[in-house]
Design an enzyme around this catalytic site. Structure first.
Site, PDB file in Angstrom:
ATOM      1  N   THR A  19       0.858  -1.182   0.000  1.00  0.00           N
ATOM      2  CA  THR A  19       0.000   0.000   0.000  1.00  0.00           C
ATOM      3  C   THR A  19       0.896   1.234   0.000  1.00  0.00           C
ATOM      4  O   THR A  19       2.123   1.126   0.038  1.00  0.00           O
ATOM      5  CB  THR A  19      -0.927   0.038   1.233  1.00  0.00           C
ATOM      6  OG1 THR A  19      -0.158   0.417   2.392  1.00  0.00           O
ATOM      7  CG2 THR A  19      -1.588  -1.312   1.476  1.00  0.00           C
ATOM      8  N   CYS A  20       0.286   2.417   0.001  1.00  0.00           N
ATOM      9  CA  CYS A  20       1.094   3.634  -0.006  1.00  0.00           C
ATOM     10  C   CYS A  20       1.841   3.813   1.312  1.00  0.00           C
ATOM     11  O   CYS A  20       2.846   4.530   1.369  1.00  0.00           O
ATOM     12  CB  CYS A  20       0.220   4.852  -0.287  1.00  0.00           C
ATOM     13  SG  CYS A  20      -1.158   5.058   0.859  1.00  0.00           S
ATOM     14  N   HIS A  27       0.909  -9.146  14.719  1.00  0.00           N
ATOM     15  CA  HIS A  27       1.070  -7.943  13.884  1.00  0.00           C
ATOM     16  C   HIS A  27       0.074  -7.949  12.732  1.00  0.00           C
ATOM     17  O   HIS A  27      -0.565  -6.921  12.445  1.00  0.00           O
ATOM     18  CB  HIS A  27       2.493  -7.861  13.343  1.00  0.00           C
ATOM     19  CG  HIS A  27       2.706  -6.684  12.432  1.00  0.00           C
ATOM     20  ND1 HIS A  27       2.924  -5.406  12.900  1.00  0.00           N
ATOM     21  CD2 HIS A  27       2.698  -6.588  11.071  1.00  0.00           C
ATOM     22  CE1 HIS A  27       3.057  -4.578  11.884  1.00  0.00           C
ATOM     23  NE2 HIS A  27       2.916  -5.277  10.768  1.00  0.00           N
ATOM     24  N   ARG A  53       2.695   1.012   3.492  1.00  0.00           N
ATOM     25  CA  ARG A  53       3.400  -0.169   3.985  1.00  0.00           C
ATOM     26  C   ARG A  53       3.633  -1.179   2.868  1.00  0.00           C
ATOM     27  O   ARG A  53       2.856  -1.258   1.908  1.00  0.00           O
ATOM     28  CB  ARG A  53       2.637  -0.833   5.140  1.00  0.00           C
ATOM     29  CG  ARG A  53       1.384  -1.581   4.740  1.00  0.00           C
ATOM     30  CD  ARG A  53       0.735  -2.280   5.936  1.00  0.00           C
ATOM     31  NE  ARG A  53       0.211  -1.309   6.881  1.00  0.00           N
ATOM     32  CZ  ARG A  53       0.619  -1.193   8.144  1.00  0.00           C
ATOM     33  NH1 ARG A  53       1.541  -2.017   8.617  1.00  0.00           N
ATOM     34  NH2 ARG A  53       0.101  -0.288   8.944  1.00  0.00           N
ATOM     35  N   SER A  75      -2.649   1.399  11.600  1.00  0.00           N
ATOM     36  CA  SER A  75      -2.778   2.343  10.489  1.00  0.00           C
ATOM     37  C   SER A  75      -2.401   3.757  10.915  1.00  0.00           C
ATOM     38  O   SER A  75      -2.364   4.078  12.106  1.00  0.00           O
ATOM     39  CB  SER A  75      -4.220   2.348   9.964  1.00  0.00           C
ATOM     40  OG  SER A  75      -4.569   1.079   9.464  1.00  0.00           O
ATOM     41  N   ALA A  99     -12.190  20.986   1.423  1.00  0.00           N
ATOM     42  CA  ALA A  99     -13.602  21.079   1.055  1.00  0.00           C
ATOM     43  C   ALA A  99     -13.970  19.965   0.079  1.00  0.00           C
ATOM     44  O   ALA A  99     -15.057  19.376   0.150  1.00  0.00           O
ATOM     45  CB  ALA A  99     -13.883  22.440   0.432  1.00  0.00           C
ATOM     46  N   GLU A 141      -8.658  21.565  -1.169  1.00  0.00           N
ATOM     47  CA  GLU A 141      -8.591  20.113  -1.039  1.00  0.00           C
ATOM     48  C   GLU A 141      -9.466  19.609   0.103  1.00  0.00           C
ATOM     49  O   GLU A 141     -10.147  18.590  -0.029  1.00  0.00           O
ATOM     50  CB  GLU A 141      -7.136  19.679  -0.810  1.00  0.00           C
ATOM     51  CG  GLU A 141      -6.969  18.168  -0.704  1.00  0.00           C
ATOM     52  CD  GLU A 141      -5.523  17.773  -0.464  1.00  0.00           C
ATOM     53  OE1 GLU A 141      -5.270  16.573  -0.274  1.00  0.00           O
ATOM     54  OE2 GLU A 141      -4.647  18.655  -0.459  1.00  0.00           O
ATOM     55  N   GLN A 184      -7.645  -3.596   1.274  1.00  0.00           N
ATOM     56  CA  GLN A 184      -6.326  -3.787   0.677  1.00  0.00           C
ATOM     57  C   GLN A 184      -5.774  -5.175   0.994  1.00  0.00           C
ATOM     58  O   GLN A 184      -5.151  -5.820   0.137  1.00  0.00           O
ATOM     59  CB  GLN A 184      -5.381  -2.696   1.175  1.00  0.00           C
ATOM     60  CG  GLN A 184      -5.756  -1.305   0.665  1.00  0.00           C
ATOM     61  CD  GLN A 184      -5.001  -0.196   1.377  1.00  0.00           C
ATOM     62  OE1 GLN A 184      -4.625  -0.320   2.544  1.00  0.00           O
ATOM     63  NE2 GLN A 184      -4.781   0.913   0.684  1.00  0.00           N
TER      64      GLN A 184
END
Length: 430
Positions: free
Chosen positions: A51-52, A100, A54, A110, A195, A193, A121
């Site tokens: 993921t972005c 873990h 991990r 997270s 809003a 961003e 994910q």
């Protein structure tokens, strides 16, 4: 025989800076990295999550020390030295690896505790592993366990129910004022961003109409198109207030763009239907006096931040409950692993006992020529009962944890005592 060791190697936002995470040798998608892992000697089962925030490799191996180095080489290649890789990478084995993974699935590891995205994910990564058949008995069981743990945490705690971002706090306050948001209309004043994120959440909760007012009409049109809404100029702001229910303002203007009197005139036209303002601009866009009007609610960035901080504290309380659930489920998985380890010995022990019993029954029935079918069944039932009672304590000895011997010692004791590994088998004649 002992089961394979379970190992988890990874980097995440807590342990590793972005410039190092970016060097991990993974291309887009899972196909290529899973193919690379297939070439690593010693991996009997493996699973990859990317993921972005991990990258984690979970694997089962009979030689953890040697295999860990090979996996690290695959992840980093020549881009990071072995010393740096060991500094940034966390490594968990067996019970720690299980815990873990369950913590990750439950969103307790997270960046935002309680966010729901990580479970999706994990499941997506598992689908790729399943297609490539890289998971075997142990990892299939463990990953499915992680999904059920995440579901249990969501069901039994409120860890995901409190907003911990400014944009989602705005949605939470909107629900408190209006109840259901279906059929409500929102206007974005400015195209910032934050809003935009709030609008995404609101549309996800059922808001039906989005209006974007901005100084640059081109930007307003582009953002409105994203939400199937409409664009207006900033000069049309006051005239639009009669047709919307929620206003999110973030223009970056140096002064106020809307005052109390302008809103007051609109409320007469609205017949005092509730109007909700969210001012997330710094400096503020909206006159604080607007909040004094009946059925008008105004929250600024500080109000939203207070909601976020309060909700973070509530999430921390729920996280304690979630960690207790993780500990319970990790213990259940350990028991399953332990039983799997002793299962071959239990099967062999029962098989040998039944073999001896069957041989003695055959000899007995050979001597009893005139035995009736009913008596034969009764004798067979009695013999089976005797076998079960004789095996009861050895079975409990293998399964139980109340002795000073570790599991391998107990398995070896039983196998030696009953000569399960003897080439000639157990002694069948006294």
């Amino acid at each position: 025989m002992p089961h394979d060791s379970i190992v988890l190697l990874g980097v995440n936002h807590k342990t590793t800076p972005l410039e190092v995470r970016e060097k991990i040798a993974l291309s887009g998608g899972y196909d290529e990295p899973l193919a690379s892992l297939a070439s690593v000697d010693g991996l009997n089962e493996y699973y990859l999550l990317s993921t972005c925030n991990r990258v984690e490799v979970l694997f089962a191996t009979g030689d953890p020390e040697r295999t860990k180095g090979r996996v690290l080489d695959m992840l980093f290649g020549d881009t990071v030295t072995a010393e740096d890789a060991n500094h940034y990478v966390y490594c968990y084995e067996d019970e720690e690896a299980v815990r873990h993974l369950l913590m990750v699935a439950a969103s307790l590891d997270s960046m935002i505790v309680g966010e729901a995205q990580i479970l999706g994910q994990l499941k997506e990564a598992y689908r790729y592993a399943a297609q490539k058949r890289t998971c075997g008995l142990i990892l299939n069981r463990l990953l499915r366990k992680s999904f059920s743990v995440a579901k249990r945490v969501r069901t039994e705690t409120r860890i995901g129910s409190n907003a911990v971002s400014i944009s989602y706090a705005a949605v939470e306050l909107s629900r408190k004022i209006f109840g259901q948001l279906q059929g409500k209309a929102v206007m974005l004043v400015g195209a910032g961003e934050m809003a935009e994120l709030a609008a995404e959440h609101l549309v996800g909760q059922g808001v039906s109409d989005v209006v974007v007012a901005n100084r640059t009409l081109e930007r307003a049109v582009k953002l409105a198109r994203r939400f199937n809404g409409r664009a207006v100029s900033l000069e049309e702001l006051v005239g639009q207030l009669a047709a919307v229910d929620i206003i999110i303002s973030s223009t970056g203007s140096p002064g106020l763009i809307l005052n109390k009197d302008e809103v007051k005139s609109v409320m007469r036209e609205r017949r005092n239907q509730p109007l909700f303002f969210i001012d997330i601009a710094v400096p503020r866009d909206l006159d604080p006096g607007i909040n004094d009007l009946d059925n008008v609610y105004l929250y600024d960035i500080d109000d939203l931040q207070s909601v976020v901080e309060m909700n973070k504290a509530e999430r921390d309380v729920e996280a304690v409950k979630a960690e207790r659930i993780v500990a319970e489920e990790a213990l259940k998985f350990k028991c399953w692993l332990d039983n799997m380890e002793v299962t071959p010995t239990i099967i062999a022990l029962r098989k040998e006992a039944e073999h001896i019993c069957r041989a003695e029954l055959d000899k007995t029935f050979g001597r009893l020529k005139n035995i009736s079918p009913g008596d034969r069944r009764a004798i067979e039932k009695m013999a089976d009962s005797i076998v079960s009672k004789i095996l009861y304590h050895p079975m409990q000895f293998l399964k139980g944890g109340n002795t000073r011997l570790d599991r391998c010692e107990k398995i070896n004791t039983v196998r030696n005592l009953f000569r399960l590994d003897d080439d000639n088998g157990p002694i069948r004649e006294p």
